[in-house]
Design a protein around this motif. Structure first.
Motif, PDB file in Angstrom:
ATOM      1  N   GLY A  29       0.838  -1.183   0.000  1.00 53.17           N
ATOM      2  CA  GLY A  29       0.000   0.000   0.000  1.00 53.17           C
ATOM      3  C   GLY A  29       0.879   1.241   0.000  1.00 53.17           C
ATOM      4  N   GLU A  44      -3.614   4.365  -1.032  1.00 50.15           N
ATOM      5  CA  GLU A  44      -4.027   3.502  -2.135  1.00 50.15           C
ATOM      6  C   GLU A  44      -3.500   2.094  -1.905  1.00 50.15           C
ATOM      7  N   TYR A  45      -4.299   1.135  -2.329  1.00 53.82           N
ATOM      8  CA  TYR A  45      -3.990  -0.269  -2.072  1.00 53.82           C
ATOM      9  C   TYR A  45      -2.983  -0.814  -3.064  1.00 53.82           C
ATOM     10  N   ASP A  46      -3.047  -0.356  -4.305  1.00 54.09           N
ATOM     11  CA  ASP A  46      -2.166  -0.875  -5.344  1.00 54.09           C
ATOM     12  C   ASP A  46      -0.879  -0.069  -5.401  1.00 54.09           C
ATOM     13  N   GLY A  93     -11.337   4.233 -11.470  1.00 51.09           N
ATOM     14  CA  GLY A  93     -12.007   3.311 -10.571  1.00 51.09           C
ATOM     15  C   GLY A  93     -11.072   2.564  -9.640  1.00 51.09           C
ATOM     16  N   LEU A  94     -10.036   3.233  -9.151  1.00 54.65           N
ATOM     17  CA  LEU A  94      -9.076   2.599  -8.256  1.00 54.65           C
ATOM     18  C   LEU A  94      -9.538   2.711  -6.808  1.00 54.65           C
ATOM     19  N   LYS A  95      -9.142   1.752  -6.001  1.00 55.33           N
ATOM     20  CA  LYS A  95      -9.539   1.722  -4.595  1.00 55.33           C
ATOM     21  C   LYS A  95      -8.604   2.612  -3.778  1.00 55.33           C
ATOM     22  N   TYR A  96      -9.195   3.522  -2.985  1.00 56.34           N
ATOM     23  CA  TYR A  96      -8.391   4.421  -2.163  1.00 56.34           C
ATOM     24  C   TYR A  96      -9.207   4.901  -0.974  1.00 56.34           C
ATOM     25  N   ASN A  97      -8.510   5.424   0.029  1.00 54.90           N
ATOM     26  CA  ASN A  97      -9.128   6.065   1.183  1.00 54.90           C
ATOM     27  C   ASN A  97      -8.490   7.427   1.388  1.00 54.90           C
ATOM     28  N   ALA A 157      -7.461   8.195  -9.332  1.00 53.12           N
ATOM     29  CA  ALA A 157      -8.221   7.069  -8.784  1.00 53.12           C
ATOM     30  C   ALA A 157      -9.673   7.108  -9.236  1.00 53.12           C
ATOM     31  N   GLU A 158     -10.281   8.283  -9.210  1.00 57.93           N
ATOM     32  CA  GLU A 158     -11.683   8.404  -9.607  1.00 57.93           C
ATOM     33  C   GLU A 158     -11.866   8.095 -11.090  1.00 57.93           C
TER      34      GLU A 158
END
Length: 375
Positions: A90, A142-144, A113-117, A109-110
């Motif tokens: 991460g 981000e996870y990736d 469509g990437l995963k994030y916090n 990311a938006e």
């Protein structure tokens, strides 16, 4: 004197050249790679034990498709070489709400469509107390994201290429022209196409690029850290304290040491003559890095255990040079953020050399854009 004949010759076998040679060999192309030093050397920009890979790219959403291709190709090379080349930890991008570190990461990311916090300062302190931040700082997790191991990666790509039939010539400098490479040992290599992946030497190999590439010195340091900085608790990070010009990064503790480096910082762009080499790290470098560590990473000893130097090849817009120039395929100007993308760049370069083009999203990197700003 001797002559070697090839379909494609690749000059420079660092990050980009090694991957290009591998992708050419994957296609069954008769390819020769030339490296003036040894494979995995520390004279350029493809060393240093670790590199960050991330996907929600603050530098622009246009990079994301290439990053997704790179993740896939890194995995392919891991399988082919039976070597671990990446660790997914991460990643954190830290900055103020309006900083490019935050806005650019979220936009990328938006769009894809990437995963994030998104974490505010209070959440950042609770989840990652290893970072000391002001109240107006936030982070995108981000996870990736994670670590690529550069020396392993270069060796793996070259070894895979050789196993598929590529030839490697090392220990001799080169000069290039379309269809021809002259080696300092008197050897001539003739080829249908030449790919130049010379890192900091690229402006000398392709003089038309010299006005558009500055080669500068960078220093990284390793610092003793507590167990709280292990990879399972402390992701890779990039921190932007004010703007792109105050931008630094770090890695979790590997073998007990956190690695920290300055990506951009006022006053550090010291020019480098690649033929002379990079000036060694000194006390000023230790103090500059140590002050940042002391201010921001509690539990890390600000006295570096060791330091290393490398070269950045900077373009005016900090985007890469990938494409045709003066009858050659040129890979250069990676501006300190290219290593993670090396497999996709190598795949694109193989397409350019063999097919005259690539389906990958490399239009942003056309080397002719500085000659014709209207492109």
């Amino acid at each position: 004197m001797r002559t070697i004949n090839a379909d494609v010759v690749v000059v420079g076998l660092g990050a980009m050249g090694s991957q290009t040679l591998w992708r050419l060999a994957q296609r069954g192309v008769k390819a020769v790679g030339v490296e003036q030093f040894d494979i995995g050397h520390s004279r350029g920009a493809s060393h240093g034990e670790s590199r960050i890979i991330r996907t929600a790219y603050a530098e622009g959403a246009a990079y994301v498709p290439l990053l997704l291709d790179s993740w896939r190709l890194w995995g392919e090379l891991e399988k082919e070489s039976a070597t671990t080349l990446l660790d997914r930890t991460g990643g954190l991008m830290l900055g103020r709400e309006d900083s490019p570190a935050i806005t650019g990461s979220i936009a990328s990311a938006e769009e894809h469509g990437l995963k994030y916090n998104v974490l505010n300062a209070r959440e950042l302190h609770r989840l990652y107390p290893q970072h000391r931040v002001p109240d107006d700082m936030m982070a995108v997790f981000e996870y990736d994201a994670g670590i690529v191991y550069p020396e392993k990666a270069v060796h793996a790509a070259v070894d895979a290429a050789v196993a598929l039939g590529a030839r490697v010539v090392r220990g001799t400098a080169a000069s290039v022209e379309p269809g021809r490479v002259e080696l300092a040992d008197g050897t001539t290599i003739t080829a249908g196409h030449v790919v130049v992946a010379g890192g900091g030497w690229t402006p000398g190999l392709v003089p038309g690029l010299a006005p558009h590439v500055r080669v500068v010195r960078r220093v990284v340091g390793w610092f003793a850290a507590t167990a709280a900085y292990s990879a399972d608790q402390f992701p890779v990070f990039i921190r932007m304290d004010e703007s792109w010009e105050h931008n630094w990064y770090g890695f979790p503790a590997i073998d007990g040491a956190v690695k920290v480096g300055l990506h951009s910082w006022p006053g550090i762009d010291e020019p480098v003559d690649p033929t002379a080499g990079v000036r060694p790290a000194d006390a000023l470098d230790a103090a500059r890095l140590g002050d940042i560590v002391a201010d921001t990473l509690p539990g890390v000893d600000p006295r570096p255990l060791r330091m290393a130097t490398c070269m950045y090849s900077l373009t005016p817009d900090r985007h890469f040079l990938v494409g045709a120039r003066d009858g050659l395929t040129v890979l250069g100007g990676f501006s300190g953020h290219g290593f993670k993308l090396a497999p996709a760049i190598g795949e694109a370069a193989a397409g350019l050399a063999v097919d005259g083009g690539s389906d990958l999203a490399i239009g942003l990197f056309d080397p002719r854009r500085f000659d014709d700003p209207g492109r």
